[in-house]
Structures are given as C-alpha cells and as structure tokens.
Design a protein around this motif. Structure first.
Motif, mmCIF file in Angstrom:
data_model
loop_
_atom_site.group_PDB
_atom_site.id
_atom_site.type_symbol
_atom_site.label_atom_id
_atom_site.label_comp_id
_atom_site.label_asym_id
_atom_site.label_seq_id
_atom_site.Cartn_x
_atom_site.Cartn_y
_atom_site.Cartn_z
ATOM 1 N N LEU A 188 26.286 13.272 3.685
ATOM 2 C CA LEU A 188 25.468 12.491 4.625
ATOM 3 C C LEU A 188 24.283 13.316 5.112
ATOM 4 O O LEU A 188 24.452 14.466 5.518
ATOM 5 N N HIS A 189 23.121 12.724 5.070
ATOM 6 C CA HIS A 189 21.914 13.417 5.520
ATOM 7 C C HIS A 189 20.878 12.401 5.988
ATOM 8 O O HIS A 189 21.009 11.211 5.737
ATOM 9 N N GLN A 190 19.845 12.899 6.644
ATOM 10 C CA GLN A 190 18.663 12.103 6.961
ATOM 11 C C GLN A 190 17.520 12.621 6.110
ATOM 12 O O GLN A 190 17.457 13.812 5.832
ATOM 13 N N ASP A 191 16.590 11.750 5.731
ATOM 14 C CA ASP A 191 15.376 12.196 5.035
ATOM 15 C C ASP A 191 14.313 12.371 6.104
ATOM 16 O O ASP A 191 13.709 11.395 6.537
ATOM 17 N N LYS A 192 14.105 13.590 6.543
ATOM 18 C CA LYS A 192 13.197 13.780 7.685
ATOM 19 C C LYS A 192 12.208 14.927 7.472
ATOM 20 O O LYS A 192 11.618 15.418 8.427
ATOM 21 N N ASN A 193 12.018 15.359 6.225
ATOM 22 C CA ASN A 193 11.035 16.403 5.961
ATOM 23 C C ASN A 193 9.648 15.843 5.661
ATOM 24 O O ASN A 193 8.700 16.602 5.455
ATOM 25 N N GLU A 194 9.529 14.505 5.630
ATOM 26 C CA GLU A 194 8.244 13.899 5.335
ATOM 27 C C GLU A 194 7.433 13.822 6.633
ATOM 28 O O GLU A 194 7.969 13.497 7.682
ATOM 29 N N ARG A 195 6.137 14.094 6.533
ATOM 30 C CA ARG A 195 5.299 14.020 7.738
ATOM 31 C C ARG A 195 4.945 12.585 8.066
ATOM 32 O O ARG A 195 4.733 12.236 9.212
ATOM 33 N N ASP A 196 4.834 11.763 6.998
ATOM 34 C CA ASP A 196 4.451 10.372 7.204
ATOM 35 C C ASP A 196 5.701 9.504 7.230
ATOM 36 O O ASP A 196 6.243 9.150 6.192
ATOM 37 N N THR A 236 13.684 9.321 -6.208
ATOM 38 C CA THR A 236 13.267 8.865 -4.874
ATOM 39 C C THR A 236 11.816 9.237 -4.648
ATOM 40 O O THR A 236 11.435 10.404 -4.706
ATOM 41 N N PHE A 237 11.044 8.206 -4.399
ATOM 42 C CA PHE A 237 9.598 8.329 -4.187
ATOM 43 C C PHE A 237 9.331 8.376 -2.702
ATOM 44 O O PHE A 237 9.842 7.538 -1.945
ATOM 45 N N ARG A 238 8.500 9.329 -2.290
ATOM 46 C CA ARG A 238 8.175 9.465 -0.872
ATOM 47 C C ARG A 238 6.686 9.686 -0.677
ATOM 48 O O ARG A 238 6.009 10.194 -1.555
ATOM 49 N N ARG A 239 6.225 9.329 0.528
ATOM 50 C CA ARG A 239 4.890 9.736 0.964
ATOM 51 C C ARG A 239 5.096 10.816 2.001
ATOM 52 O O ARG A 239 5.636 10.565 3.077
ATOM 53 N N VAL A 240 4.715 12.038 1.658
ATOM 54 C CA VAL A 240 4.965 13.174 2.540
ATOM 55 C C VAL A 240 3.799 13.369 3.503
ATOM 56 O O VAL A 240 3.971 13.448 4.720
ATOM 57 N N MET A 241 2.588 13.442 2.951
ATOM 58 C CA MET A 241 1.399 13.694 3.758
ATOM 59 C C MET A 241 0.736 12.376 4.127
ATOM 60 O O MET A 241 0.549 11.512 3.261
ATOM 61 N N PRO A 242 0.359 12.192 5.386
ATOM 62 C CA PRO A 242 -0.349 10.959 5.753
ATOM 63 C C PRO A 242 -1.563 10.753 4.853
ATOM 64 O O PRO A 242 -2.279 11.704 4.554
ATOM 65 N N TRP A 255 13.351 1.493 1.578
ATOM 66 C CA TRP A 255 13.944 1.912 2.812
ATOM 67 C C TRP A 255 12.873 2.432 3.751
ATOM 68 O O TRP A 255 12.171 3.382 3.411
ATOM 69 N N GLY A 256 12.732 1.783 4.882
ATOM 70 C CA GLY A 256 11.715 2.242 5.830
ATOM 71 C C GLY A 256 11.913 1.586 7.180
ATOM 72 O O GLY A 256 13.031 1.188 7.526
ATOM 73 N N GLY A 257 10.826 1.485 7.907
ATOM 74 C CA GLY A 257 10.877 0.808 9.197
ATOM 75 C C GLY A 257 11.879 1.441 10.133
ATOM 76 O O GLY A 257 11.997 2.657 10.218
ATOM 77 N N GLU A 258 12.637 0.602 10.802
ATOM 78 C CA GLU A 258 13.493 1.127 11.865
ATOM 79 C C GLU A 258 14.741 1.847 11.351
ATOM 80 O O GLU A 258 15.427 2.489 12.134
ATOM 81 N N SER A 259 15.031 1.759 10.041
ATOM 82 C CA SER A 259 16.180 2.510 9.527
ATOM 83 C C SER A 259 15.741 3.744 8.717
ATOM 84 O O SER A 259 16.564 4.392 8.065
ATOM 85 N N ARG A 260 14.473 4.081 8.808
ATOM 86 C CA ARG A 260 13.907 5.184 8.015
ATOM 87 C C ARG A 260 14.689 6.486 8.188
ATOM 88 O O ARG A 260 14.766 7.298 7.265
ATOM 89 N N HIS A 304 0.801 -1.236 0.000
ATOM 90 C CA HIS A 304 0.000 0.000 0.000
ATOM 91 C C HIS A 304 0.831 1.281 0.000
ATOM 92 O O HIS A 304 0.375 2.311 0.497
ATOM 93 N N PHE A 305 2.044 1.235 -0.529
ATOM 94 C CA PHE A 305 2.821 2.472 -0.677
ATOM 95 C C PHE A 305 2.167 3.307 -1.771
ATOM 96 O O PHE A 305 1.847 2.806 -2.840
ATOM 97 N N SER A 306 1.959 4.586 -1.477
ATOM 98 C CA SER A 306 1.337 5.467 -2.457
ATOM 99 C C SER A 306 2.037 6.828 -2.409
ATOM 100 O O SER A 306 1.681 7.698 -1.613
ATOM 101 N N PRO A 307 3.079 7.000 -3.234
ATOM 102 C CA PRO A 307 3.884 8.216 -3.148
ATOM 103 C C PRO A 307 3.125 9.460 -3.586
ATOM 104 O O PRO A 307 2.325 9.414 -4.519
ATOM 105 N N ASP A 308 3.367 10.573 -2.903
ATOM 106 C CA ASP A 308 2.824 11.857 -3.355
ATOM 107 C C ASP A 308 3.950 12.800 -3.778
ATOM 108 O O ASP A 308 3.699 13.958 -4.113
ATOM 109 N N ALA A 309 5.191 12.305 -3.759
ATOM 110 C CA ALA A 309 6.339 13.126 -4.161
ATOM 111 C C ALA A 309 7.398 12.239 -4.800
ATOM 112 O O ALA A 309 7.623 11.111 -4.353
ATOM 113 N N CYS A 310 8.021 12.744 -5.853
ATOM 114 C CA CYS A 310 9.157 12.051 -6.465
ATOM 115 C C CYS A 310 10.235 13.076 -6.754
ATOM 116 O O CYS A 310 10.056 13.966 -7.592
#
Ligand code: MD6
Ligand code: FE
Length: 222
Positions: free
Chosen positions: A135-143, A215-221, A183-188, A116-122
C-alpha cells in the motif's frame, strides 16, 4: 454488439466504466487492441533502460522490476523516492515515451473526463508470480491536478484501493490485460497497492508469466 466490447475508442458502453471512487475509474478493456504494440515497445524500452529491482529508503529490494520512459523517471534508493531526468543505471536520459503509449494515455484520460492530460513520465512495472506492491500513495508528483493513467498487460492482478489514510479499509478490484485505470481528482492521494501475483497462464501476446503495468504521470506543472 460484439464490436462494442472491443472498441478502442471513447464510445465504450457505460457498463465498461467502473467507478473506483470519486475521480477514479476503470476503463475495462480500453487498451485491449493495443496489447501487441505496447508489448513490443516495452521490449524496446527495456533494451535501453533495463528493468531493475529498486531499493526502498528502508533498505528493502522491491519485488516489482521497474524502468521508465519520458523526461522524468521514478526512482528509489537509500535517500528516498523521487523523479530523475536520468537513469541511474545507465547514466543517460530515459528513452522517450513512445507515440502509441502517449496517444493511448491521453485518449484514456479524456474518456475518463480529464482533458488535456500530457504525461512527462511513464513508470513501467514488471511483476512475476508472487511479486507485489505494498500500500502506498503516489505523492512525488508536483502537479496533483493531473490524473494518473495506469495500463495493465499480461497476467491478471488484484488491485487494492483504500482511502486517504493507510488505516482506511481497502476494496479489491481485479485488473486484466487491457484494463486502464484513470485516477485523479479527490482520490488522487488514496492509498493503493497490488496483491501478490498468482502464477497463471498469460494471455496472448504475452509469452511468459509476467504482468506489465504502465503508469503515466504529469510530474512538472505544464
Ligand atoms: C500497478 N499501480 O497497477 C501499480 N498508482 O501495478 C499503481 O501503483 C498506481 O495503477 C497510481 C495510480 C494508478 C496505479
Ligand atoms: Fe501507485
């Protein structure tokens, strides 16, 4: 069987799944058959929202060229990193995520165990030789419950993968055209980056010395 090496479906043999960390996996060659179609779509997207070198909040010009498709696009400027519904360069919406991008991302997520992954951003990244991503973290996504799906095309790159703190040691993973990282779960929120690209010959159908990364992301829940 040789067919299995190139199978673009969920029945990839086990040895082509490489665990990066708990929750993060490389599906080797998963997008290999899609390279030409993905490339054509990247060219079309860039005709609407061109690649540009964003400025970090610290005032540095990023060596990677970036553009986006989808309802939201990742941008950076003097005020920070964020998602924006419009392209600051054109003042218009980002182009929609092409169907072939979306279906690839959703199938790869499912194959990696994220249904059920449904990206709203690429975010579309363009690397030329010597370009890098620190080196960075991807942490601007709300979901944060949804994974990120990352597709490599063109020149090979070395992907750095660390831990949840910047100081944690990093491991290096070569990524080549067709590899998909899910990439998700505990290493998100693990730190990661890309070493400076080497100047080598690009694989077909890429005609210049570049690497593209989607890179596909789900930003908004949802
Ligand atoms: C790249 N990728 O491969 C940069 N982030 O060009 C990323 O920064 C990234 O591949 C989160 C998850 C997967 C990624
Ligand atoms: Fe990232």
């Amino acid at each position: 069987m040789i067919e299995d090496l190139f199978a673009d479906d969920d029945s990839l043999p086990r040895q082509w799944r490489e665990e990066l960390a708990p929750g993060a996996v490389i599906l080797r060659g998963y997008a290999g058959n899609s390279a030409e179609q993905l490339l054509q779509n990247i060219v079309s997207l860039a005709a609407i929202s061109p690649f540009r070198h964003l400025i970090t909040p610290g005032g540095h010009r990023m060596s990677v060229g970036m553009t986006n498709c989808g309802a939201l696009g990742w941008v950076s400027d003097e005020y920070g990193y964020r998602y924006s519904a419009s392209d600051p360069l054109t003042g218009r919406c980002w182009p929609p995520i092409p169907d072939c991008f979306r279906s690839l991302a959703e199938r790869a997520a499912e194959a990696a165990g994220y249904a059920h992954f449904s990206p709203d951003a690429c975010l579309v990244n363009r690397y030329v030789p010597h370009a890098r991503l620190t080196l960075h973290q991807d942490k601007n996504e709300r979901d944060m419950t949804q994974p990120i799906v990352s597709v490599s095309l063109g020149l090979p790159a070395i992907f750095l993968f660390g831990g949840t703190e910047r100081e944690h040691p990093c491991r290096r993973f070569p990524l080549v055209q067709g590899d998909v990282v899910v990439w998700g779960g505990e290493s998100r929120l693990n730190y990661h980056g890309v070493l400076p690209l080497k100047d080598t010959l690009p694989p077909w159908p890429i005609r210049e010395a570049v690497r593209y990364n989607l890179t596909f992301r789900r930003v908004m829940p949802a």
